[in-house]
Motif scaffolding. Structure first.
Motif, PDB file in Angstrom:
ATOM      1  N   ALA A 175       0.828  -1.200   0.000  1.00  0.00           N
ATOM      2  CA  ALA A 175       0.000   0.000   0.000  1.00  0.00           C
ATOM      3  C   ALA A 175       0.865   1.254   0.000  1.00  0.00           C
ATOM      4  O   ALA A 175       0.566   2.232  -0.706  1.00  0.00           O
ATOM      5  N   GLU A 176       1.934   1.250   0.770  1.00  0.00           N
ATOM      6  CA  GLU A 176       2.828   2.410   0.821  1.00  0.00           C
ATOM      7  C   GLU A 176       3.541   2.605  -0.511  1.00  0.00           C
ATOM      8  O   GLU A 176       3.692   3.742  -0.988  1.00  0.00           O
ATOM      9  N   ALA A 177       3.967   1.500  -1.133  1.00  0.00           N
ATOM     10  CA  ALA A 177       4.637   1.590  -2.431  1.00  0.00           C
ATOM     11  C   ALA A 177       3.707   2.194  -3.478  1.00  0.00           C
ATOM     12  O   ALA A 177       4.105   3.050  -4.282  1.00  0.00           O
ATOM     13  N   LYS A 178       2.447   1.753  -3.486  1.00  0.00           N
ATOM     14  CA  LYS A 178       1.489   2.288  -4.452  1.00  0.00           C
ATOM     15  C   LYS A 178       1.186   3.760  -4.175  1.00  0.00           C
ATOM     16  O   LYS A 178       1.016   4.550  -5.111  1.00  0.00           O
ATOM     17  N   ALA A 179       1.123   4.130  -2.900  1.00  0.00           N
ATOM     18  CA  ALA A 179       0.849   5.519  -2.550  1.00  0.00           C
ATOM     19  C   ALA A 179       1.946   6.445  -3.066  1.00  0.00           C
ATOM     20  O   ALA A 179       1.679   7.590  -3.455  1.00  0.00           O
ATOM     21  N   ILE A 180       3.178   5.954  -3.070  1.00  0.00           N
ATOM     22  CA  ILE A 180       4.280   6.748  -3.616  1.00  0.00           C
ATOM     23  C   ILE A 180       4.222   6.750  -5.137  1.00  0.00           C
ATOM     24  O   ILE A 180       4.388   7.784  -5.792  1.00  0.00           O
ATOM     25  N   ALA A 181       3.939   5.580  -5.735  1.00  0.00           N
ATOM     26  CA  ALA A 181       3.965   5.442  -7.194  1.00  0.00           C
ATOM     27  C   ALA A 181       2.929   6.320  -7.883  1.00  0.00           C
ATOM     28  O   ALA A 181       3.173   6.811  -8.999  1.00  0.00           O
ATOM     29  N   VAL A 182       1.784   6.548  -7.269  1.00  0.00           N
ATOM     30  CA  VAL A 182       0.721   7.319  -7.946  1.00  0.00           C
ATOM     31  C   VAL A 182       1.101   8.778  -8.158  1.00  0.00           C
ATOM     32  O   VAL A 182       0.436   9.489  -8.910  1.00  0.00           O
ATOM     33  N   HIS A 183       2.171   9.238  -7.542  1.00  0.00           N
ATOM     34  CA  HIS A 183       2.635  10.606  -7.768  1.00  0.00           C
ATOM     35  C   HIS A 183       3.444  10.723  -9.059  1.00  0.00           C
ATOM     36  O   HIS A 183       3.820  11.830  -9.455  1.00  0.00           O
ATOM     37  N   TYR A 184       3.709   9.593  -9.719  1.00  0.00           N
ATOM     38  CA  TYR A 184       4.501   9.572 -10.948  1.00  0.00           C
ATOM     39  C   TYR A 184       3.592   9.111 -12.087  1.00  0.00           C
ATOM     40  O   TYR A 184       3.015   8.019 -12.021  1.00  0.00           O
ATOM     41  N   PRO A 185       3.441   9.945 -13.131  1.00  0.00           N
ATOM     42  CA  PRO A 185       2.372   9.737 -14.117  1.00  0.00           C
ATOM     43  C   PRO A 185       2.395   8.386 -14.829  1.00  0.00           C
ATOM     44  O   PRO A 185       1.336   7.777 -15.033  1.00  0.00           O
ATOM     45  N   ARG A 186       3.546   7.914 -15.215  1.00  0.00           N
ATOM     46  CA  ARG A 186       3.598   6.655 -15.957  1.00  0.00           C
ATOM     47  C   ARG A 186       3.292   5.462 -15.050  1.00  0.00           C
ATOM     48  O   ARG A 186       2.617   4.511 -15.465  1.00  0.00           O
ATOM     49  N   LEU A 187       3.778   5.515 -13.826  1.00  0.00           N
ATOM     50  CA  LEU A 187       3.460   4.452 -12.876  1.00  0.00           C
ATOM     51  C   LEU A 187       1.971   4.483 -12.540  1.00  0.00           C
ATOM     52  O   LEU A 187       1.317   3.436 -12.460  1.00  0.00           O
ATOM     53  N   ARG A 188       1.430   5.694 -12.337  1.00  0.00           N
ATOM     54  CA  ARG A 188       0.013   5.819 -11.995  1.00  0.00           C
ATOM     55  C   ARG A 188      -0.859   5.264 -13.121  1.00  0.00           C
ATOM     56  O   ARG A 188      -1.837   4.551 -12.871  1.00  0.00           O
ATOM     57  N   ALA A 189      -0.520   5.580 -14.375  1.00  0.00           N
ATOM     58  CA  ALA A 189      -1.311   5.114 -15.509  1.00  0.00           C
ATOM     59  C   ALA A 189      -1.345   3.590 -15.569  1.00  0.00           C
ATOM     60  O   ALA A 189      -2.381   2.991 -15.865  1.00  0.00           O
ATOM     61  N   ARG A 190      -0.233   2.981 -15.264  1.00  0.00           N
ATOM     62  CA  ARG A 190      -0.186   1.521 -15.310  1.00  0.00           C
ATOM     63  C   ARG A 190      -0.941   0.890 -14.146  1.00  0.00           C
ATOM     64  O   ARG A 190      -1.577  -0.155 -14.300  1.00  0.00           O
ATOM     65  N   LEU A 191      -0.859   1.504 -12.999  1.00  0.00           N
ATOM     66  CA  LEU A 191      -1.580   0.967 -11.840  1.00  0.00           C
ATOM     67  C   LEU A 191      -3.087   1.114 -11.974  1.00  0.00           C
ATOM     68  O   LEU A 191      -3.847   0.350 -11.377  1.00  0.00           O
ATOM     69  N   GLU A 192      -3.527   2.102 -12.782  1.00  0.00           N
ATOM     70  CA  GLU A 192      -4.950   2.367 -12.902  1.00  0.00           C
ATOM     71  C   GLU A 192      -5.622   1.592 -14.026  1.00  0.00           C
ATOM     72  O   GLU A 192      -6.837   1.643 -14.177  1.00  0.00           O
ATOM     73  N   THR A 193      -4.860   0.859 -14.831  1.00  0.00           N
ATOM     74  CA  THR A 193      -5.465   0.093 -15.910  1.00  0.00           C
ATOM     75  C   THR A 193      -6.152  -1.141 -15.348  1.00  0.00           C
ATOM     76  O   THR A 193      -5.730  -1.700 -14.331  1.00  0.00           O
ATOM     77  N   PRO A 194      -7.236  -1.607 -16.016  1.00  0.00           N
ATOM     78  CA  PRO A 194      -7.956  -2.792 -15.529  1.00  0.00           C
ATOM     79  C   PRO A 194      -7.062  -4.024 -15.435  1.00  0.00           C
ATOM     80  O   PRO A 194      -7.262  -4.877 -14.574  1.00  0.00           O
ATOM     81  N   ALA A 195      -6.080  -4.109 -16.338  1.00  0.00           N
ATOM     82  CA  ALA A 195      -5.219  -5.302 -16.362  1.00  0.00           C
ATOM     83  C   ALA A 195      -3.899  -5.056 -15.638  1.00  0.00           C
ATOM     84  O   ALA A 195      -2.907  -5.717 -15.914  1.00  0.00           O
ATOM     85  N   ALA A 196      -3.890  -4.094 -14.734  1.00  0.00           N
ATOM     86  CA  ALA A 196      -2.645  -3.749 -14.036  1.00  0.00           C
ATOM     87  C   ALA A 196      -2.077  -4.964 -13.320  1.00  0.00           C
ATOM     88  O   ALA A 196      -2.784  -5.713 -12.655  1.00  0.00           O
ATOM     89  N   ILE A 197      -0.772  -5.170 -13.497  1.00  0.00           N
ATOM     90  CA  ILE A 197      -0.099  -6.252 -12.791  1.00  0.00           C
ATOM     91  C   ILE A 197       0.239  -5.796 -11.386  1.00  0.00           C
ATOM     92  O   ILE A 197       0.166  -4.612 -11.064  1.00  0.00           O
ATOM     93  N   GLU A 198       0.594  -6.746 -10.564  1.00  0.00           N
ATOM     94  CA  GLU A 198       0.968  -6.420  -9.193  1.00  0.00           C
ATOM     95  C   GLU A 198       2.133  -5.448  -9.197  1.00  0.00           C
ATOM     96  O   GLU A 198       3.047  -5.552 -10.015  1.00  0.00           O
ATOM     97  N   TYR A 199       2.104  -4.482  -8.276  1.00  0.00           N
ATOM     98  CA  TYR A 199       3.157  -3.474  -8.231  1.00  0.00           C
ATOM     99  C   TYR A 199       4.533  -4.136  -8.136  1.00  0.00           C
ATOM    100  O   TYR A 199       4.753  -5.044  -7.344  1.00  0.00           O
TER     101      TYR A 199
END
Length: 227
Positions: A175-199
């Motif tokens: 959860a902490e890793a994802k909270a940091i990643a969403v501040h970076y546009p390319r990481l956020r875009a990948r995490l928000e896709t329906p088929a997003a793989i595990e962080y």
């Protein structure tokens, strides 16, 4: 099992099974003796110590690798086969990835593999120095890609050993890793896709993609250079 009925091969095979199940941290003479139904002291009649046992176990699994025939006309197929087999061996035995960080690994099985790897690149037309570099590059690529599997295996052992506390620690970290990643546009875009793989996980076919790119680069080294 009395020591006179034990053989080194039995001990090494049991050590590989124990390492596969428990990792380097789970290998000790007492646990191995229990697996062999023998006193731990009996093991010392055949191996010097834990480090020696890791060395023997590592070289044993190198014997699982099949070596392709040399074909200068299609060296890439042989190189790809060896790299893929090596990667699969590392993922079957993730403790071996750990062992490279703590041990100097050598033996007949590894030497057989390494010599054939050099032969593949020399048959393709690489000089001896270039063959050394090519073999090392492909080897470290396979080893590095298997690090994820080794980390996952270690994490799963931790979860099995410590149960709910370890599971909660993992969930908190993710959860902490994802909270940091969403501040970076390319990481956020990948995490928000329906088929997003595990962080932090690798996409499918990552190993194959990278290996092809690596072999493409090596092949260009064989092309005639412009004057």
């Amino acid at each position: 099992m009395p020591r006179d009925t034990l053989s080194r091969d039995q001990i090494v095979r049991a050590a590989v099974e124990l390492l596969d199940a428990e990792g380097l941290e789970g290998l000790n003479m007492r646990a191995l003796g229990k697996r062999l139904d023998s006193a731990a002291t009996a093991v010392y009649w055949h191996v010097k110590n834990k480090d020696n046992l890791v060395l023997l176990a590592a070289d044993h699994v190198w014997g699982e690798l099949t070596l392709p025939e040399l074909n200068p006309a299609d060296w890439r197929a042989a190189a790809a086969t060896m790299a893929t087999d090596l990667y699969q061996m590392f993922t079957r035995h993730p403790w071996l990835v750990q062992a490279f960080a703590a041990h100097v690994l050598y033996g007949e099985g590894k030497s057989r593999h390494d010599d054939h790897s050099l032969a593949v690149y020399e048959a393709a037309g690489f000089t001896a120095d270039q063959a050394d570099q090519a073999a090392a590059a492909v080897f470290t690529y396979a080893l590095g890609n298997a690090a994820g599997a080794a980390a996952t295996a270690s994490l799963n052992r931790k979860l099995n050993r410590y149960g709910a506390a370890a599971e909660q620690q993992l969930q908190d970290a993710m959860a902490e890793a994802k909270a940091i990643a969403v501040h970076y546009p390319r990481l956020r875009a990948r995490l928000e896709t329906p088929a997003a793989i595990e962080y932090a996980a690798s996409p499918d076919d990552t190993f194959e993609f990278g290996l092809e790119a690596l072999l493409d680069g090596l092949e260009r080294q064989l092309a005639p250079q412009p004057l």
